[in-house]
Design a protein around this motif. Sequence first.
Motif, PDB file in Angstrom:
ATOM      1  N   TYR A 244      29.747   8.273  31.781  1.00  0.00           N
ATOM      2  CA  TYR A 244      29.774   8.550  33.018  1.00  0.00           C
ATOM      3  C   TYR A 244      31.110   7.427  33.716  1.00  0.00           C
ATOM      4  O   TYR A 244      31.418   6.330  32.479  1.00  0.00           O
ATOM      5  CB  TYR A 244      29.277   7.856  33.798  1.00  0.00           C
ATOM      6  CG  TYR A 244      27.481   8.789  33.677  1.00  0.00           C
ATOM      7  CD1 TYR A 244      26.784   9.656  34.318  1.00  0.00           C
ATOM      8  CD2 TYR A 244      27.106   9.142  32.219  1.00  0.00           C
ATOM      9  CE1 TYR A 244      26.494  10.746  34.678  1.00  0.00           C
ATOM     10  CE2 TYR A 244      25.757   9.858  31.925  1.00  0.00           C
ATOM     11  CZ  TYR A 244      25.650  10.753  33.015  1.00  0.00           C
ATOM     12  OH  TYR A 244      24.500  11.596  32.643  1.00  0.00           O
ATOM     13  N   TYR A 270      30.708   8.793  41.461  1.00  0.00           N
ATOM     14  CA  TYR A 270      30.684   8.674  39.906  1.00  0.00           C
ATOM     15  C   TYR A 270      30.810  10.171  39.513  1.00  0.00           C
ATOM     16  O   TYR A 270      30.632  10.730  40.258  1.00  0.00           O
ATOM     17  CB  TYR A 270      29.997   7.665  39.066  1.00  0.00           C
ATOM     18  CG  TYR A 270      28.455   8.757  39.496  1.00  0.00           C
ATOM     19  CD1 TYR A 270      28.143   9.213  38.345  1.00  0.00           C
ATOM     20  CD2 TYR A 270      27.462   8.352  40.588  1.00  0.00           C
ATOM     21  CE1 TYR A 270      26.795   9.661  38.327  1.00  0.00           C
ATOM     22  CE2 TYR A 270      26.419   9.223  40.685  1.00  0.00           C
ATOM     23  CZ  TYR A 270      25.656   9.739  39.689  1.00  0.00           C
ATOM     24  OH  TYR A 270      24.851  10.043  39.138  1.00  0.00           O
ATOM     25  N   THR A 272      30.123  12.259  36.196  1.00  0.00           N
ATOM     26  CA  THR A 272      29.392  12.640  34.635  1.00  0.00           C
ATOM     27  C   THR A 272      30.085  13.623  33.932  1.00  0.00           C
ATOM     28  O   THR A 272      31.494  13.719  33.568  1.00  0.00           O
ATOM     29  CB  THR A 272      28.260  13.753  34.754  1.00  0.00           C
ATOM     30  OG1 THR A 272      29.299  15.510  34.683  1.00  0.00           O
ATOM     31  CG2 THR A 272      27.467  14.177  36.496  1.00  0.00           C
ATOM     32  N   ILE A 292      22.304   5.775  37.295  1.00  0.00           N
ATOM     33  CA  ILE A 292      23.378   6.503  36.370  1.00  0.00           C
ATOM     34  C   ILE A 292      22.052   6.316  35.725  1.00  0.00           C
ATOM     35  O   ILE A 292      22.076   5.818  34.674  1.00  0.00           O
ATOM     36  CB  ILE A 292      24.828   5.834  36.895  1.00  0.00           C
ATOM     37  CG1 ILE A 292      25.493   5.930  37.927  1.00  0.00           C
ATOM     38  CG2 ILE A 292      25.867   6.664  35.246  1.00  0.00           C
ATOM     39  CD1 ILE A 292      27.412   5.419  38.219  1.00  0.00           C
TER      40      ILE A 292
END
Length: 295
Positions: A244, A270, A272, A292
Amino acid sequence: MTRIAFFFLVYLCLLGSQLRADEPRPPVRVAVVQLNSSKVGDFGAMLGYAKAAKDRGAEIVVYPEEAVFGWLNPKVFYEAQPIPGRAQAAFATIAKQAGVWVATGLAERGPQIASNPAIYEVFDSGILIDSEGRLVLHYRQHNVIKNAFSECPVKYGSQGCSYTPGPLSDVEVVETPFGRISMLVCADAYTFDTSTLDALKSLRPELVIIPWGVTAGSAAECGKTGFNATGFAVQAAAHLGSAYVVGANSVGSRPYGRFLPSWYCGTSGYATPLGKVGGVADEEQEMAIFDIPLQ
């Protein structure tokens, strides 16, 4: 208790420990602070954001690139501090007082310029500090943008008017309670030059933290391709394939450097490990919180 019963109890304890170890970790809650360019160096304001993030359950707080002087501020050649040093200690105080881990970008004093002892080379650095105030990661940007300063010290020497590149050996991964974490600084995560990303890829990080300084010529361009911090995070995550990628970008006008006017684009968030957007802030948010799901 018989010997058989004793060993059976030991077996059950070991089995329970193994089951707990195999349970997935809970998501790590990360706060990204979209620090306005007018607040760089305002440690009181940054402490306030950290405490507010803690109140919302955040475990890691991320500030943008060059959160002490502002990106391309020529004062750094004279006033930037070494790491460890006063600026790093101020962020350590924030971490301890708020009870969170802190990641940030900041200027770092480098070697003295031989032709002028009042001037120093400067690294565009990033640090990660734990909630006890200990320095966990110290990284110096490798892929610096060349000749980006508009005001250069007289007799700066052969380095040019740029931040000094850090070595690729600065790329590392550390084990933390949240997983395997690394840091890069802004342009190191661009895929125009993947040298830094390639050095990191072999280390298999689970979370990469990036203080961003993504700007555009106008606020209207922000969010479009090339002016989107989380868009760059998506590209970096896709290249790494294991991590991440989370980062914080400033908002407001960029008062220093070449090619003005310029505007920090926010768009913190963010990506993945599959190279997809996990979450993104809009420019109006001073701080955004993301869970996350590291595994």
